[in-house]
Design an enzyme around this catalytic site. Sequence first.
Site, short mmCIF file in Angstrom:
data_model
loop_
_atom_site.label_atom_id
_atom_site.label_comp_id
_atom_site.label_asym_id
_atom_site.label_seq_id
_atom_site.Cartn_x
_atom_site.Cartn_y
_atom_site.Cartn_z
N GLN A 71 6.01 11.92 -6.48
CA GLN A 71 4.80 12.71 -6.25
C GLN A 71 4.94 14.13 -6.81
O GLN A 71 3.97 14.70 -7.32
CB GLN A 71 4.52 12.78 -4.74
CG GLN A 71 3.09 13.19 -4.38
CD GLN A 71 2.11 12.05 -4.50
OE1 GLN A 71 2.35 10.96 -4.01
NE2 GLN A 71 0.99 12.29 -5.15
N LYS A 119 5.48 12.98 0.93
CA LYS A 119 4.98 11.64 1.25
C LYS A 119 5.34 11.33 2.69
O LYS A 119 6.30 11.88 3.22
CB LYS A 119 5.63 10.59 0.34
CG LYS A 119 4.86 9.30 0.24
CD LYS A 119 3.79 9.39 -0.83
CE LYS A 119 2.90 8.17 -0.89
NZ LYS A 119 2.07 8.19 -2.09
N ASP A 169 -2.60 6.06 1.30
CA ASP A 169 -1.77 5.25 0.40
C ASP A 169 -1.93 3.82 0.92
O ASP A 169 -2.92 3.51 1.59
CB ASP A 169 -0.30 5.73 0.41
CG ASP A 169 0.53 5.16 -0.75
OD1 ASP A 169 0.44 5.69 -1.86
OD2 ASP A 169 1.26 4.16 -0.53
P1 NDP Z 1 -4.18 -0.60 -0.34
O1 NDP Z 1 -3.55 -0.71 0.98
O2 NDP Z 1 -5.62 -0.26 -0.43
O3 NDP Z 1 -3.97 -1.95 -1.17
C1 NDP Z 1 -2.69 -2.43 -1.44
C2 NDP Z 1 -2.82 -3.72 -2.21
O4 NDP Z 1 -1.53 -4.12 -2.67
C3 NDP Z 1 -3.32 -4.86 -1.35
O5 NDP Z 1 -4.01 -5.78 -2.14
C4 NDP Z 1 -2.01 -5.45 -0.81
O6 NDP Z 1 -2.13 -6.81 -0.40
C5 NDP Z 1 -1.12 -5.32 -2.01
N1 NDP Z 1 0.29 -5.20 -1.57
C6 NDP Z 1 0.79 -4.27 -0.73
N2 NDP Z 1 2.09 -4.45 -0.52
C7 NDP Z 1 2.41 -5.55 -1.22
C8 NDP Z 1 3.61 -6.24 -1.40
N3 NDP Z 1 4.75 -5.86 -0.79
N4 NDP Z 1 3.57 -7.32 -2.24
C9 NDP Z 1 2.41 -7.69 -2.84
N5 NDP Z 1 1.25 -7.06 -2.70
C10 NDP Z 1 1.25 -6.02 -1.90
O7 NDP Z 1 -3.30 0.46 -1.15
P2 NDP Z 1 -3.67 1.29 -2.45
O8 NDP Z 1 -4.56 0.52 -3.35
O9 NDP Z 1 -4.08 2.64 -2.04
O10 NDP Z 1 -2.23 1.45 -3.13
C11 NDP Z 1 -1.73 0.54 -4.10
C12 NDP Z 1 -0.64 1.22 -4.90
O11 NDP Z 1 -1.17 2.37 -5.56
C13 NDP Z 1 0.55 1.73 -4.10
O12 NDP Z 1 1.72 1.62 -4.89
C14 NDP Z 1 0.23 3.20 -3.89
O13 NDP Z 1 1.38 3.96 -3.67
C15 NDP Z 1 -0.40 3.52 -5.24
N6 NDP Z 1 -1.28 4.68 -5.30
C16 NDP Z 1 -2.32 4.85 -4.44
C17 NDP Z 1 -3.14 5.95 -4.55
C18 NDP Z 1 -4.34 6.15 -3.68
O14 NDP Z 1 -5.04 7.12 -3.88
N7 NDP Z 1 -4.64 5.27 -2.74
C19 NDP Z 1 -2.88 6.98 -5.55
C20 NDP Z 1 -1.81 6.68 -6.45
C21 NDP Z 1 -1.04 5.58 -6.30
P3 NDP Z 1 -2.35 -7.16 1.15
O15 NDP Z 1 -3.77 -6.81 1.45
O16 NDP Z 1 -2.04 -8.59 1.23
O17 NDP Z 1 -1.36 -6.30 1.91
O1 2IT Z 2 0.52 8.11 -4.60
C1 2IT Z 2 -0.41 8.93 -4.56
O2 2IT Z 2 -0.59 9.76 -5.46
C2 2IT Z 2 -1.34 8.86 -3.43
N1 2IT Z 2 -1.20 8.00 -2.57
C3 2IT Z 2 -2.45 9.87 -3.30
C4 2IT Z 2 -1.94 11.14 -2.68
C5 2IT Z 2 -2.99 12.17 -2.35
O3 2IT Z 2 -2.57 13.19 -1.78
O4 2IT Z 2 -4.17 12.00 -2.65
#
Ligand code: NDP
Ligand code: 2IT
Length: 444
Positions: free
Chosen positions: A110, A125, A165
């Site tokens: 991050q 985080k 997240d």
């Molecule tokens: P969500 O909780 O909205 O969605 C996560 C998705 O990934 C779900 O479909 C979930 O499936 C799947 N998933 C989670 N863990 C696993 C696993 N161990 N194996 C397989 N599938 C898995 O999270 P986000 O979309 O917010 O986050 C997804 C990724 O993006 C993460 O790596 C996060 O750190 C990153 N990220 C998020 C940001 C944000 O603004 N939200 C910003 C930047 C990065 P299921 O529903 O079955 O658990």
């Molecule tokens: O991994 C990421 O950059 C996030 N989950 C978003 C963090 C934030 O402060 O919006």
Amino acid sequence: MAVLDYVKEEVRKRNPHDVEFIQATDEVLASLELVAQKHPEYVENGIFERIIEPERQIMFRVPWVDDQGKVQVNRGYRVEFNSAIGPYKGGLRFHPSVNLSIIKFLGFEQCFKNSLTGLPIGGGKGGSDFDPKGKSDGEIMRFCQSFMTELYRHIGADTDVPAGDIGVGGREIGYMFGQYKRIRNEYSGVLTGKGLTFGGSLARTEATGYGLCYFTEAMLQDKGNSFQGKTVVISGSGNVAIYAAQKATQLGSKVIAMSDSNGYVVDPDGIDLALMKDIKEVRRARIKEYAQQKANAVYTEGCKNIWNTACDIALPCATQNELDEAAAKTLVKNGVIAVCEGANMPCTPEAITVFQENNILYAPGKASNAGGVATSALEMSQNSLRLSWTFEEVDQRLKGIMENIYRTCADTAKAYGLGDDFMAGANIAGFEKIAEAMMAQGIV
Ligand code: NDP
Ligand code: 2IT
């Protein structure tokens, strides 16, 4: 011997069991080798030893009562990694796999990501090993309130600003904001990703997925290509995956596969996003249902094999280390041209090597998924101004920021003679701003 080997050893000595943290620091330190050679003053001033050690790590008990009246105990974390360029900023993850190594790796990544946005935000985080799956709204609320009852004393609008997240979206942020406001008697921008009626920013929900596609489009266009007419595979079906699918579709490509942690669906007609949102966002159900409602769609149990689906562009948007060497080889064999990370560290180091050896355009998450946190920083700006910008205004700024990040990664890689190694470009450019700020602020 490489100049930074002593730092890698230090990481191992102090964090012997933290595999994800070691993986993330090894990657960055390898990229920074050239920087250390060019700037001996960074070595002399202990910049590298300091940048791999969090400024503060907080762990706490989170007790709550479930719907059966049984007491449950989870563990909460907040790792405040680096505040050289701004208040700690980064998401909270609620998932049973969460441990200190995972929170530290995410906090470390991050710092560089936030630096690349060009906005004044440091890195942090947090999260918990709480599993939101199958919990009632009441259980989620009680957990979030208990979590905030400890976290509140460590955070603040000018100190540390958490967001969402995995497992933390608008619902959880709302409950945590309510509890913070109640304990502190203060209405501030202490969290981002808030609801639109209480200080949230338009386009924050869409920002990470949209930003990923803006970055990818900038990269493709730089190489005389674009999303237009391409097939795309996106892992995950959460916040990042859904809005990446939406923007990729708007940009003229066809998204043919998405997944959750149980399995994946392939829809040769292109994923029906209204149906996907209804299943995953509204009903919080399993992706399997998609195939039950779409005649041409096929569901396969087991999420890892999604990468067997032939595509032009792969966007891993689920979780760390979800795309390994074998998957990378399959993607290459099937003609993939670009792999851009929506998740944090989804490709294993071996997978990245396969992409680089085969001249596949590869974008690291700390650059390509920075749109979420960048828009969080725009939410902080709006909260400070006590104003809200329109969707179009936020979206335009987001697009500009992502194009800028692509340019910075590409230009930095070139300046160091590293061709199209955007991973090294991102690591070096993200580091340089933090290092300069740390040098100016003395040994702290
Ligand atoms: P969500 O909780 O909205 O969605 C996560 C998705 O990934 C779900 O479909 C979930 O499936 C799947 N998933 C989670 N863990 C696993 C696993 N161990 N194996 C397989 N599938 C898995 O999270 P986000 O979309 O917010 O986050 C997804 C990724 O993006 C993460 O790596 C996060 O750190 C990153 N990220 C998020 C940001 C944000 O603004 N939200 C910003 C930047 C990065 P299921 O529903 O079955 O658990
Ligand atoms: O991994 C990421 O950059 C996030 N989950 C978003 C963090 C934030 O402060 O919006």
